[in-house]
Design a protein around this motif. Sequence first.
Motif, PDB file in Angstrom:
ATOM      1  N   PRO A 119       7.471   7.698   0.727  1.00  0.00           N
ATOM      2  CA  PRO A 119       6.857   8.824   0.015  1.00  0.00           C
ATOM      3  C   PRO A 119       7.893   9.796  -0.533  1.00  0.00           C
ATOM      4  O   PRO A 119       8.873  10.106   0.163  1.00  0.00           O
ATOM      5  N   PRO A 120       7.715  10.194  -1.796  1.00  0.00           N
ATOM      6  CA  PRO A 120       6.530  10.014  -2.661  1.00  0.00           C
ATOM      7  C   PRO A 120       6.593   8.771  -3.545  1.00  0.00           C
ATOM      8  O   PRO A 120       5.879   8.700  -4.539  1.00  0.00           O
ATOM      9  N   VAL A 121       7.440   7.784  -3.210  1.00  0.00           N
ATOM     10  CA  VAL A 121       7.641   6.621  -4.081  1.00  0.00           C
ATOM     11  C   VAL A 121       6.999   5.372  -3.473  1.00  0.00           C
ATOM     12  O   VAL A 121       7.159   5.097  -2.278  1.00  0.00           O
ATOM     13  N   LEU A 122       6.303   4.619  -4.324  1.00  0.00           N
ATOM     14  CA  LEU A 122       5.760   3.317  -3.958  1.00  0.00           C
ATOM     15  C   LEU A 122       6.347   2.295  -4.908  1.00  0.00           C
ATOM     16  O   LEU A 122       6.296   2.471  -6.131  1.00  0.00           O
ATOM     17  N   LYS A 179       6.244   3.950  -8.516  1.00  0.00           N
ATOM     18  CA  LYS A 179       5.191   4.934  -8.751  1.00  0.00           C
ATOM     19  C   LYS A 179       5.514   6.163  -7.913  1.00  0.00           C
ATOM     20  O   LYS A 179       5.624   6.082  -6.689  1.00  0.00           O
ATOM     21  N   ILE A 180       5.648   7.297  -8.596  1.00  0.00           N
ATOM     22  CA  ILE A 180       5.988   8.553  -7.932  1.00  0.00           C
ATOM     23  C   ILE A 180       4.786   9.469  -8.058  1.00  0.00           C
ATOM     24  O   ILE A 180       4.372   9.813  -9.168  1.00  0.00           O
ATOM     25  N   ASP A 181       4.222   9.872  -6.933  1.00  0.00           N
ATOM     26  CA  ASP A 181       2.974  10.628  -6.950  1.00  0.00           C
ATOM     27  C   ASP A 181       3.118  11.887  -6.107  1.00  0.00           C
ATOM     28  O   ASP A 181       3.557  11.824  -4.957  1.00  0.00           O
ATOM     29  N   ALA A 182       2.726  13.021  -6.683  1.00  0.00           N
ATOM     30  CA  ALA A 182       2.805  14.285  -5.955  1.00  0.00           C
ATOM     31  C   ALA A 182       1.795  14.350  -4.812  1.00  0.00           C
ATOM     32  O   ALA A 182       1.976  15.120  -3.863  1.00  0.00           O
ATOM     33  N   ASP A 183       0.751  13.538  -4.888  1.00  0.00           N
ATOM     34  CA  ASP A 183      -0.305  13.531  -3.867  1.00  0.00           C
ATOM     35  C   ASP A 183      -0.204  12.237  -3.060  1.00  0.00           C
ATOM     36  O   ASP A 183      -0.594  11.169  -3.537  1.00  0.00           O
ATOM     37  N   ALA A 184       0.306  12.332  -1.841  1.00  0.00           N
ATOM     38  CA  ALA A 184       0.480  11.137  -1.014  1.00  0.00           C
ATOM     39  C   ALA A 184      -0.847  10.466  -0.696  1.00  0.00           C
ATOM     40  O   ALA A 184      -0.895   9.256  -0.459  1.00  0.00           O
ATOM     41  N   ALA A 185      -1.935  11.229  -0.710  1.00  0.00           N
ATOM     42  CA  ALA A 185      -3.244  10.645  -0.399  1.00  0.00           C
ATOM     43  C   ALA A 185      -3.635   9.587  -1.416  1.00  0.00           C
ATOM     44  O   ALA A 185      -4.265   8.585  -1.071  1.00  0.00           O
ATOM     45  N   ARG A 186      -3.261   9.790  -2.699  1.00  0.00           N
ATOM     46  CA  ARG A 186      -3.581   8.788  -3.717  1.00  0.00           C
ATOM     47  C   ARG A 186      -2.842   7.487  -3.441  1.00  0.00           C
ATOM     48  O   ARG A 186      -3.381   6.395  -3.643  1.00  0.00           O
ATOM     49  N   THR A 187      -1.599   7.606  -2.993  1.00  0.00           N
ATOM     50  CA  THR A 187      -0.834   6.396  -2.664  1.00  0.00           C
ATOM     51  C   THR A 187      -1.430   5.710  -1.446  1.00  0.00           C
ATOM     52  O   THR A 187      -1.464   4.478  -1.373  1.00  0.00           O
ATOM     53  N   ASP A 188      -1.890   6.493  -0.465  1.00  0.00           N
ATOM     54  CA  ASP A 188      -2.558   5.910   0.705  1.00  0.00           C
ATOM     55  C   ASP A 188      -3.752   5.069   0.262  1.00  0.00           C
ATOM     56  O   ASP A 188      -3.945   3.939   0.739  1.00  0.00           O
ATOM     57  N   VAL A 189      -4.554   5.625  -0.635  1.00  0.00           N
ATOM     58  CA  VAL A 189      -5.735   4.919  -1.136  1.00  0.00           C
ATOM     59  C   VAL A 189      -5.318   3.638  -1.846  1.00  0.00           C
ATOM     60  O   VAL A 189      -5.917   2.571  -1.655  1.00  0.00           O
ATOM     61  N   GLU A 190      -4.282   3.715  -2.667  1.00  0.00           N
ATOM     62  CA  GLU A 190      -3.841   2.556  -3.440  1.00  0.00           C
ATOM     63  C   GLU A 190      -3.393   1.409  -2.544  1.00  0.00           C
ATOM     64  O   GLU A 190      -3.799   0.257  -2.719  1.00  0.00           O
ATOM     65  N   VAL A 191      -2.552   1.718  -1.578  1.00  0.00           N
ATOM     66  CA  VAL A 191      -2.039   0.682  -0.676  1.00  0.00           C
ATOM     67  C   VAL A 191      -3.176   0.067   0.130  1.00  0.00           C
ATOM     68  O   VAL A 191      -3.255  -1.158   0.293  1.00  0.00           O
ATOM     69  N   GLU A 192      -4.063   0.910   0.637  1.00  0.00           N
ATOM     70  CA  GLU A 192      -5.199   0.429   1.426  1.00  0.00           C
ATOM     71  C   GLU A 192      -6.107  -0.464   0.583  1.00  0.00           C
ATOM     72  O   GLU A 192      -6.516  -1.556   1.024  1.00  0.00           O
ATOM     73  N   ALA A 193      -6.422  -0.018  -0.638  1.00  0.00           N
ATOM     74  CA  ALA A 193      -7.343  -0.777  -1.489  1.00  0.00           C
ATOM     75  C   ALA A 193      -6.765  -2.122  -1.877  1.00  0.00           C
ATOM     76  O   ALA A 193      -7.479  -3.143  -1.879  1.00  0.00           O
ATOM     77  N   MET A 194      -5.476  -2.183  -2.208  1.00  0.00           N
ATOM     78  CA  MET A 194      -4.865  -3.457  -2.585  1.00  0.00           C
ATOM     79  C   MET A 194      -4.872  -4.435  -1.417  1.00  0.00           C
ATOM     80  O   MET A 194      -5.003  -5.655  -1.611  1.00  0.00           O
ATOM     81  N   ALA A 195      -4.745  -3.914  -0.201  1.00  0.00           N
ATOM     82  CA  ALA A 195      -4.775  -4.782   0.983  1.00  0.00           C
ATOM     83  C   ALA A 195      -6.177  -5.339   1.228  1.00  0.00           C
ATOM     84  O   ALA A 195      -6.329  -6.455   1.731  1.00  0.00           O
ATOM     85  N   LEU A 196      -7.206  -4.570   0.865  1.00  0.00           N
ATOM     86  CA  LEU A 196      -8.583  -4.971   1.139  1.00  0.00           C
ATOM     87  C   LEU A 196      -9.228  -5.771   0.013  1.00  0.00           C
ATOM     88  O   LEU A 196     -10.143  -6.560   0.258  1.00  0.00           O
ATOM     89  N   ALA A 197      -8.773  -5.562  -1.222  1.00  0.00           N
ATOM     90  CA  ALA A 197      -9.428  -6.187  -2.371  1.00  0.00           C
ATOM     91  C   ALA A 197      -9.294  -7.713  -2.333  1.00  0.00           C
ATOM     92  O   ALA A 197      -8.187  -8.235  -2.173  1.00  0.00           O
ATOM     93  N   PRO A 198     -10.397  -8.444  -2.524  1.00  0.00           N
ATOM     94  CA  PRO A 198     -10.375  -9.913  -2.464  1.00  0.00           C
ATOM     95  C   PRO A 198     -10.032 -10.564  -3.800  1.00  0.00           C
ATOM     96  O   PRO A 198     -10.519 -11.651  -4.114  1.00  0.00           O
TER      97      PRO A 198
END
Length: 248
Positions: free
Chosen positions: A54-57, A24-43
């Motif tokens: 960055p910019p690759v996940l 996943k290549i994203d011009a906005d690193a903040a969106r990737t931050d949100v994605e990684v954080e959310a996947m770690a927290l989601a039960p």
Amino acid sequence: MDEVNVIVAHHERATLRVGDVFLKIDADAARTDVEVEAMALAPIPTPEVLWRKPPVLAIAAVPGTALGRLGEPSTSSPAAWAAAGAALRTLHDAPLPPRPGRAGRDLEELTAELDSECEWLVANDVLPTDLITRNREVADAALRPWTAAFTHGDLQIAHVFVDGDEITGIIDWSEAGQGDALYDIATLTLGHQEHLDDLLAGYGSDVDLEVIRAWGSLRSLLGVRWLVEHGFDPSAPGCEVDVLKSRM
């Protein structure tokens, strides 16, 4: 070497698949931050993060197949839809993530954007005025205070993967955060309203169907211009324009 398959690409981001790895290549690193954080927290099941530069996940492919595709009949069983509902309830009941998501936007800001988009649709003769007016009326029911939940924020049907009647993973968490739980339900059943009862069999019936319907209209009204400008067709069968027409 495995083929490189382009899953989606536009000027904001692109997703490629190489074998069992998604890049996943994203011009906005903040969106990737949100994605990684959310996947770690989601039960609930989420993709494995392999690495990030960055910019690759890079994330691992989720087993199974999508619950369905927008514009196509879902071949998944009622039990699979109920399992999706149960997973969604687990997510919504989880401790809140630290930031608001797409489903938790400021009401005044959201209302202003909705009115602006409706004006643009009328001014550019994109859709019939009566269709826009009716859906703007329906959408108003979603513009009310809600109790914040842990929301996915972009829970399209193609983002939920199943194997038989089991949920194997939910992908694409860049819009996750605190928000209105009913937004997720509306997004998942967009164009697949016939499966709402199956979904609620697993989720629980203590929901406001009028608000779910309202979010469907609101999301569709906001989405038409973006889709057109990014090379997608909102009038494809079962997509946003069909959802708007169904309110008439």
